[in-house]
Design an enzyme around this catalytic site. Sequence first.
Site, PDB file in Angstrom:
ATOM      1  N   TYR A 293      22.515  49.095  52.885  1.00  0.00           N
ATOM      2  CA  TYR A 293      21.947  47.663  52.964  1.00  0.00           C
ATOM      3  C   TYR A 293      21.979  47.487  50.704  1.00  0.00           C
ATOM      4  CZ  TYR A 293      23.360  44.407  56.015  1.00  0.00           C
ATOM      5  OH  TYR A 293      24.187  43.304  56.947  1.00  0.00           O
TER       6      TYR A 293
ATOM      7  N   GLU B 191      21.919  44.057  49.247  1.00  0.00           N
ATOM      8  CA  GLU B 191      22.301  42.288  48.938  1.00  0.00           C
ATOM      9  C   GLU B 191      21.976  42.117  47.553  1.00  0.00           C
ATOM     10  OE1 GLU B 191      21.854  39.643  52.776  1.00  0.00           O
ATOM     11  OE2 GLU B 191      20.940  39.397  51.760  1.00  0.00           O
TER      12      GLU B 191
ATOM     13  N   ASP C 233      46.446  35.134  41.082  1.00  0.00           N
ATOM     14  CA  ASP C 233      46.053  35.950  41.909  1.00  0.00           C
ATOM     15  C   ASP C 233      47.370  36.985  42.285  1.00  0.00           C
ATOM     16  OD1 ASP C 233      45.535  37.203  44.326  1.00  0.00           O
ATOM     17  OD2 ASP C 233      46.366  35.104  45.318  1.00  0.00           O
TER      18      ASP C 233
ATOM     19  N   THR D 188      43.360  42.147  44.712  1.00  0.00           N
ATOM     20  CA  THR D 188      43.385  43.400  45.351  1.00  0.00           C
ATOM     21  C   THR D 188      42.810  44.901  44.871  1.00  0.00           C
ATOM     22  OG1 THR D 188      45.385  43.916  46.067  1.00  0.00           O
ATOM     23  CG2 THR D 188      44.435  41.942  47.327  1.00  0.00           C
TER      24      THR D 188
ATOM     25  N   LYS E   7      46.212  47.746  46.204  1.00  0.00           N
ATOM     26  CA  LYS E   7      47.972  47.440  46.707  1.00  0.00           C
ATOM     27  C   LYS E   7      48.429  48.090  45.410  1.00  0.00           C
ATOM     28  CE  LYS E   7      47.824  42.992  48.460  1.00  0.00           C
ATOM     29  NZ  LYS E   7      48.516  41.202  49.102  1.00  0.00           N
TER      30      LYS E   7
HETATM   31  C1  LIG Z   1      47.181  40.361  49.282  1.00  0.00           C
HETATM   32  C2  LIG Z   1      47.647  39.122  48.683  1.00  0.00           C
HETATM   33  C3  LIG Z   1      46.144  38.708  49.068  1.00  0.00           C
HETATM   34  C4  LIG Z   1      45.193  39.361  50.328  1.00  0.00           C
HETATM   35  O1  LIG Z   1      44.506  40.463  50.240  1.00  0.00           O
HETATM   36  P1  LIG Z   1      43.809  41.000  51.928  1.00  0.00           P
HETATM   37  O2  LIG Z   1      43.246  42.023  51.254  1.00  0.00           O
HETATM   38  O3  LIG Z   1      45.117  40.884  52.092  1.00  0.00           O
HETATM   39  O4  LIG Z   1      42.873  39.848  51.808  1.00  0.00           O
HETATM   40  C5  LIG Z   1      45.727  37.429  48.934  1.00  0.00           C
HETATM   41  N1  LIG Z   1      46.304  37.040  47.558  1.00  0.00           N
HETATM   42  C6  LIG Z   1      47.761  37.380  47.143  1.00  0.00           C
HETATM   43  C7  LIG Z   1      48.636  37.001  46.777  1.00  0.00           C
HETATM   44  C8  LIG Z   1      47.961  38.844  47.610  1.00  0.00           C
HETATM   45  O5  LIG Z   1      49.330  39.401  48.013  1.00  0.00           O
END
Ligand SMILES: *Cc1c(COP(=O)(O)O)cnc(C)c1O
Length: 413
Positions: free
Chosen positions: A60, A62, A206, A232, A235
């Site tokens: 844990y 936090e 993003d 993320t 990917k």
């Molecule tokens: C994949 C993705 C997310 C979200 O990722 P998760 O791990 O599935 O929550 C957010 N924004 C964009 C543009 C994405 O391609």
Amino acid sequence: MSVTHAPQTADVLTRQDPELAEILLGELHRQSSTLQLIAAENFCSPAVLAALGSALANKYAEGYPGARHHGGCEIVDVAERLAVDRAKSLFGAEHANVQSHSGSSAVLAAYAALLRPGDTVLALGLPYGGHLTHGSPANFSGRWFDFVPYGVDAETGLIDHEQVRTLARTHRPKAIVCGSIAYPRHIDYAFFREVADEVGAYLIADAAHPIGLVAGGAAPSPVPYADVVCATTHKVLRGPRGGMILCGGELAERVDRAVFPFTQGGAQMHTIAAKAVAFGEAATPAFAAYAHQVVANARILAAALADEGIVVTTGGTDTHLVTADPAPLGVDGRAARGRLAAAGMVLDCCALPHADTRGLRLGTAAVTTQGMAEKEMERIAALLAGVVRSEVESVRAREEVRDLVGGFPPYPA
Ligand SMILES: *Cc1c(COP(=O)(O)O)cnc(C)c1O
């Protein structure tokens, strides 16, 4: 073949819980014996899997390194500092937060850091490739903020920059979001920065999809332009399932507090350790070569699909992503995906700009990790078109897919 590739757990799981072990082996077999063309997926390394299966899962933690709410954090603190330092150096960012449990929670934290409920946000509309967190009414984003969607040009499929500028001037958003789940081209971050500055908005990139290409130097970086970059780690970047946030030093504290304690509790230290492993891998010349090959493969795939008569959105790609309309072959994306699934070719449908029917979204991150290159992309395109046209029956296609992937095991024994 081991169940999890985490050496300390694999054998014990097989002995103790054969029922579950069999499920894990079944999934590993599915991943190795079918063709993984889902643009958001990849095969992370055995080292990343080992960190995920480590004893750090018990801890844990936090708070942040040096300021935790739990005792016994002195070792996991070192792991998190390592992950943060590696992320900062990999992306040239002043600050990195590596605690977000997912890409969506990274976006949630970015909004929490910069916005108040009811604020206006400009983002790519969902029909054009915006993510759920970019204003879907089914998501917190659409419920708590006032999203104004921009779109893509009907002819070219490219982001309509003039519309972005006009909407920004009209609506004076508090933030502009750039980033997509299905946009195959580079995003012009300098353009978005200029518009954000003109109307006094924050710029949130993003970069969940292209961040791995950025790490390998195969796509432009949003870091010098955006106030906050969400991403993320699972990917193209090829790390564990999770999220991260990059920003300048002046927003560091706001971002950190938006992640913990505002939107999350305890950090997942095993995942953070695995993120550190992935950042280390992504800093190597081998990863840069990988990222460039991912793009080269996507370009070949796009061209080969076009040769088969499939309409490729924007006429090609700059990234790992190809979106395409199979309509000229006589079926829509949904029907095509079904036929392809039966043949062992796994991919997604996507929205098509300015069309009622669905298209196909493919990515080359996973197959490139497996070692596939130009020749295999051409084979995949020919097979895909044959299956979609129903020229190749699915049993024979399934054989061909098995033959193809058999030469490229994702986890060689
Ligand atoms: C994949 C993705 C997310 C979200 O990722 P998760 O791990 O599935 O929550 C957010 N924004 C964009 C543009 C994405 O391609």
